[in-house]
Scaffold this active site. Structure first.
Site, short mmCIF file in Angstrom:
data_model
loop_
_atom_site.label_atom_id
_atom_site.label_comp_id
_atom_site.label_asym_id
_atom_site.label_seq_id
_atom_site.Cartn_x
_atom_site.Cartn_y
_atom_site.Cartn_z
N GLU A 260 3.92 -0.48 13.73
CA GLU A 260 3.72 -1.63 13.08
C GLU A 260 3.55 -1.41 11.43
O GLU A 260 2.55 -0.98 10.97
CB GLU A 260 2.55 -2.38 13.33
CG GLU A 260 2.59 -3.91 13.11
CD GLU A 260 1.60 -4.44 12.39
OE1 GLU A 260 1.95 -4.99 10.82
OE2 GLU A 260 0.57 -4.60 12.76
N CYS A 294 0.55 -7.69 6.23
CA CYS A 294 2.00 -7.21 6.08
C CYS A 294 2.65 -8.66 7.07
O CYS A 294 3.89 -8.69 6.54
CB CYS A 294 2.42 -6.16 7.16
SG CYS A 294 1.62 -6.24 8.91
#
Length: 490
Positions: A260, A294
């Protein structure tokens, strides 16, 4: 410094003194010392990986009910220690109290609860039988087949600094639920909370070696956690650059990966959007972890007809955001994680100015209290174009860039997809059919339609340079498993 503040490593079910001594964990809000974190040696990381490998056989054969009970008991311990552990999380990360409580420790508890249930989910699925004719492979028969999910083995979990509870829990809990063992390497900036998680699991009765936690600032600590021959899979959350280097190492020995990575979330705002709702969603970039997330909608792509109004509303929204000590009631925006990161974010703001963007709000370093701490002003950069670095690169701070467009869906989609990243994007429109039509065209692992909310059973992960694989919900259980087929003649 009190002796009890010197954290030990957790290896093979024992609390172990670090070979490399200790280093200071600094509170980003006031630069005070939170505690002393252990600096592991490469040998100690490899020892942790071997302990996990030795524990894998017995742990992988435990009954799912036993694994579920341990995860539930760990959640009970975290809940019992909620207040002091939330205070520690706030001190390590600089997150405001509400975030430290609800989104850090609170989410940690809920993820352990979720994967206690996940341990009981079926791991076998019968497939339709297949009739085969007699031939070179043998006589005619009916072949049955079973799909079985098996644990991968030893999983190295390398976690991000923005959330030392939700992120590690989202890796450790499903990995354990599936029968894997883990080596956790927390971010060097805020590792102390992860050791508290290990304490909870130890008290809950996790067998020795099933969970190991090693920390350190040295590059070799992370390298050892990735390249150890005892490790079968690496689960990493962090920057795309580091993720690429990890993937290269994993590729040499075909280790499984779950990545990720970075994001530059596009927020497409059409002329018929509810602008107040869009502003509330986009505004989370400033308030949520000070933009150190993010999934934030940092790249606003707005139709020219509502461009000026959206910028005005965002500017007004920012005016009510209190920047300050995260321990003080009413603080919305706390510090970023370090002085180095503060300087990086500020350098991007200055770069945007040089590239021709206009600073509609922010841009100056705020002074909080006695002037200590790593604070960055929430900043709005407008009149941007898609070729600017501030639009293309992940800043990872409380900075939003705004790019206008004049045409229709095609132009909006082209601008949104003109990015190396593809984690989460967003669409705001009063026309639900158009919003869903555009959402399906966006090259992102997830799309929010008129919301920045997340469904925590939906798959999570990125397209392009934003990652590899999917987790969350049952998808996390699948991520930490291998699929085996068993075939038999009936």
């Amino acid at each position: 410094m009190r002796a009890e503040q010197r954290q030990k490593l957790y290896i093979g079910g024992e609390w172990v003194e670090p070979d490399g001594g200790h280093y200071e964990v600094v509170n980003p809000a006031d630069e005070s010392v939170v505690g002393l974190a252990p600096e592991a040696s490469r040998a100690q990381v490899e020892e942790a990986a071997r302990a996990a490998a030795e524990a894998f056989g017995p742990w992988s054969r435990t009954r799912p009910e036993e694994r579920a009970a341990i995860l539930d008991r760990a959640a009970d311990v975290i809940q019992r220690e909620f207040e002091p552990w939330a205070e520690l999380a706030r001190a390590e990360t600089g997150a405001p109290t509400g975030i430290a409580r609800g989104m850090q420790v609170g989410v940690g508890v809920s993820r352990f609860r979720r994967y206690a249930k996940g341990a009981l989910e079926p791991v076998e699925r019968g497939l339709p039988p297949q009739v085969t004719e007699a031939g070179p492979m043998g006589r005619a028969s009916v072949l049955g087949a079973l799909e079985v999910r098996q644990p991968v083995g030893v999983v190295t979990c390398i976690t991000s600094y923005n959330n030392p509870w939700a992120n590690p829990a989202g890796k450790v809990a499903p990995a354990l639920a599936m029968g894997n063992t883990v080596v956790v390497k927390p971010a060097p900036q805020d590792p102390l909370s992860v050791f508290r998680m290990a304490e909870a699991l130890a008290e809950a009765g996790i067998p020795p070696g099933v969970v190991n936690v090693v920390s350190g600032r040295a590059v070799e600590v992370g390298e050892a956690a990735v390249d150890s021959p005892s490790v079968d899979m690496v689960s990493f959350t962090g920057s795309t650059g580091v993720g690429q280097r990890i993937a290269e190492v994993c590729g040499r020995s075909m280790k499984r990966q779950l990545m990720e990575l970075g994001g530059k979330g596009a927020a497409v705002v059409f002329e018929d959007a509810d602008l107040d709702a869009a502003v509330m969603g986009i505004g989370t970039t400033f308030s949520f972890y000070s933009g150190q997330i993010c999934t934030a909608p940092t790249r606003v792509i707005v139709h020219r007809s509502v461009y000026a109004e959206l910028v005005e509303k965002l500017t007004g929204y920012l005016a009510f955001m209190k920047v300050g000590d995260p321990a003080v009631k009413g603080t919305v925006v706390g510090p970023v994680i370090s002085a180095v990161h503060r300087d990086r974010v500020e350098s991007y703001v200055e770069l945007g100015r040089k590239e021709g963007a206009r600073i509609a709000y922010g841009g100056e370093r705020p002074v909080v209290g006695e002037g200590r701490g790593f604070y960055v002003a929430p900043t709005l950069l407008v009149d941007c174009t898609n070729d600017m670095r501030v639009v293309r690169e992940e800043i990872f701070g409380p900075v939003v860039v705004v790019v206008p467009f004049d045409g229709g869906e095609d132009e909006a989609v082209a601008l949104a997809n003109d990015s190396e990243y593809g984690l989460l994007s967003y669409v705001w429109s009063g026309d639900a059919a158009r919003a869903f039509r555009v959402a399906r065209r966006l090259r992102a692992g997830g799309v929010g339609v008129n919301t920045i909310g997340r469904n925590m059973e939906a798959p999570f992960g990125g397209f392009k340079r934003s990652g590899v694989g999917r987790d969350v919900g049952s998808y996390a259980l699948h991520a930490y498993s291998e699929v085996q087929s068993i075939v038999w003649a009936g």
